[in-house]
Design an enzyme around this catalytic site. Structure first.
Site, short mmCIF file in Angstrom:
data_model
loop_
_atom_site.label_atom_id
_atom_site.label_comp_id
_atom_site.label_asym_id
_atom_site.label_seq_id
_atom_site.Cartn_x
_atom_site.Cartn_y
_atom_site.Cartn_z
N HIS A 31 -41.50 -14.10 12.60
CA HIS A 31 -41.53 -14.43 11.18
C HIS A 31 -41.32 -13.20 10.32
O HIS A 31 -41.57 -13.23 9.12
CB HIS A 31 -42.87 -15.11 10.85
N LYS A 74 -46.11 22.10 15.27
CA LYS A 74 -47.46 22.64 15.56
C LYS A 74 -47.57 24.05 15.01
O LYS A 74 -48.58 24.40 14.37
CB LYS A 74 -47.69 22.67 17.07
N GLU A 99 -40.85 10.58 23.78
CA GLU A 99 -41.10 11.99 24.03
C GLU A 99 -40.45 12.46 25.33
O GLU A 99 -40.07 13.61 25.48
CB GLU A 99 -42.62 12.25 24.05
O1 PA5 Z 1 -47.92 13.79 25.93
C1 PA5 Z 1 -48.32 14.87 25.51
O2 PA5 Z 1 -48.27 15.90 26.21
C2 PA5 Z 1 -48.96 14.98 24.16
O3 PA5 Z 1 -48.97 13.77 23.50
C3 PA5 Z 1 -50.39 15.49 24.30
O4 PA5 Z 1 -51.12 14.60 25.08
C4 PA5 Z 1 -51.05 15.64 22.92
O5 PA5 Z 1 -50.31 16.54 22.15
C5 PA5 Z 1 -52.48 16.13 23.05
O6 PA5 Z 1 -52.52 17.36 23.73
P1 PA5 Z 1 -53.89 17.89 24.27
O7 PA5 Z 1 -54.36 16.96 25.34
O8 PA5 Z 1 -53.61 19.27 24.83
O9 PA5 Z 1 -54.85 17.95 23.12
#
Ligand code: PA5
Length: 477
Positions: free
Chosen positions: A331, A445, A302
């Site tokens: 394996h 989203k 990410e």
């Molecule tokens: O790294 C990130 O920003 C995401 O993985 C968020 O942690 C994830 O989308 C969850 O978001 P939130 O904490 O607002 O629910």
């Protein structure tokens, strides 16, 4: 301290697939370039999205520990089950800490042998999975008297966590349990000032811990996001932060040949850009460390997977993180790793000692073919297999490096976490991308909101329906 052995990434070991050792000589372009990045990182520390770099030092450290410890003190004896609701950066660190630092049988142990409540992290909205966890806790605690729900969401608008939260709020009500106030069953970790979850917490009176400003989800494990559930389960959270603190100075050294974060970032970026090794396999030789590789996957994917550079060019940067488990995946995957495309770098994790845990293989079976194992330690076998894999990878000219843990404890896990966060910061600079945003996650989203009927997202619904209009190209078997 963790040590990093990178000799197997150099041309002297893997030929044309490795890095020319001259690149690491004093005054080389790489050495000078990495020193400049270290100086740059000095100026951004603690600012913008780099506040995670200060989580292990005061004032944040004292503020967080000062809020977490009394809450844990108050709650620990009251609960036999803790269900953590969160996803992505609000779950992967919690899972990794629990799996690294508590036994895999934690939830199966009787209460007096466990270091805290049973812990379940439900980081999905698969109803079979979520339902099974809720069924289980109600089977062992029919009135939910001794079950705590730890909701983690910075925004409160993440559909998965919001849906889970709405289910457990309703369930608690059906059982006549309160969420907030004295005797409540919910602890929320969320933004201290704004957001949907903050509003809900204010309205329902839940005790809350902060997701600090300037700390993104995937960099938040050493904040209350990861520390609260860890402390509830008896994990040494001071040790985690001490470990991170001890990695601070080495990862700030200007000389990349003594700076483990700069070195790893250089190896991985350089081997990808110059030698086509765009897949990065993390392969712990330890079941306990395996889910740290899951945490790493999010951090690496990410943070670095970006279409645009900071100057707005289309670069399609990033590498594909892959997790594997030694010896298990010898394996299953090593055939590919040795004879498939030479497009990977392997980060092997090795544990030098497992005090009180090692197993001696008994003597006395007397079967010649396996007699060599008699009297040997199981860790000895595990590490011999790791060394054998390292050798086998070298034979096929596959670059790899080893991160060695003296042992598995909170201190070294804290070091590992901070190390990789710093590697990511360096790699982001090397790639000239923003390591702290995630623009590509937004479209999915918004489409979900449209599909689920959220007002204001109708155009996304229409776009999804147009793009995925039914066709005849379906095979019905
Ligand atoms: O790294 C990130 O920003 C995401 O993985 C968020 O942690 C994830 O989308 C969850 O978001 P939130 O904490 O607002 O629910």
């Amino acid at each position: 301290m963790l040590s990093i052995d990178y000799a197997n990434c150099l041309a002297e070991r893997v030929g044309v697939h490795g890095i020319d050792p001259d690149a690491l000589a004093p005054g080389s372009e790489a050495v000078e370039g990495l020193a400049a990045l270290t100086r740059k990182l000095r100026t951004t520390r603690g600012k913008g999205w780099e506040r995670w770099r200060d989580l292990h030092i005061d004032p944040m450290r004292s503020e967080h520990l000062g809020a977490i410890k009394p809450l844990v003190e108050r709650l620990r004896g009251r609960f036999d089950n803790m269900v953590v609701l969160g996803i992505g950066g609000s779950a992967l660190g919690n899972i990794a800490l629990q799996s690294a630092l508590n036994p895999p049988t934690h939830n199966l142990l009787p209460a007096d042998k466990r270091s805290g409540p049973r812990m379940f992290v439900v980081d999905n909205v698969d109803p079979m999975h979520f339902g099974a966890v809720l069924d289980y806790v109600q089977a062992v605690d029919p009135k939910l008297e001794r079950t705590l729900f730890n909701v983690i969401s910075k925004s409160g608008e993440t559909a998965e966590t919001a849906a889970q939260f709405m289910v457990i709020r309703d369930l608690l009500r059906k059982h006549g349990r309160k969420g907030g106030g004295e005797g409540g069953h919910v602890v929320a970790v969320t933004d201290p000032a704004k957001g949907t979850m903050r509003q809900i917490c204010n309205a329902e009176g839940y005790p809350t811990l902060p997701v600090p400003d300037g700390v993104g989800g995937r960099f938040s494990v050493l904040s209350p996001v990861g520390l609260f559930s860890a402390a509830m389960c008896g994990i040494d959270i001071d040790g985690l932060l001490d470990g991170a603190a001890s990695m601070d100075e080495p990862t700030s050294r200007e000389d990349m040949t003594t700076n483990p974060a700069a070195m790893i970032a250089f190896l991985l970026v350089e081997l990808a850009q110059r030698k086509g090794k765009v897949n990065h396999v993390m392969m712990p030789y330890s079941n306990h460390l395996y889910l740290l590789a899951d945490w790493f996957r999010q951090l690496w994917a990410e943070s670095l997977g970006k279409r645009q550079s900071l100057s707005g060019e289309e670069v399609f940067a990033g590498f594909t993180p892959i997790k594997a488990l030694g010896t298990t995946d010898q394996h299953s995957q090593v055939q590919l790793y040795r004879e498939g495309p030479n497009d990977k770098v392997f980060c092997l994790l090795e544990v030098e000692s497992m005090p009180d845990a090692d197993v001696t293989i008994p003597r006395g079976l007397g079967v010649e073919a396996i007699a060599y194992l008699e009297g040997k330690s199981m860790l000895g076998l595990l590490n011999a297999e790791k060394r054998a894999t390292e050798y086998a990878l070298l034979e096929s000219q596959r670059p790899n490096f080893t991160i060695r843990f003296p042992k598995i404890d909170a201190f070294h896990v804290g070091q590992f976490i901070f190390l990789w966060e710093m590697v990511t910061a360096y790699a982001g600079l090397m790639l000239n991308i923003d390591a702290y945003d995630q623009p590509a996650v937004e479209l999915g989203k918004q489409a979900t909101f449209g599909l689920m009927g959220r007002a204001g997202y109708e155009k996304h619904l229409r776009a999804v329906e147009a793009a995925l209009a039914p066709t005849a190209r379906v095979i019905k078997s």
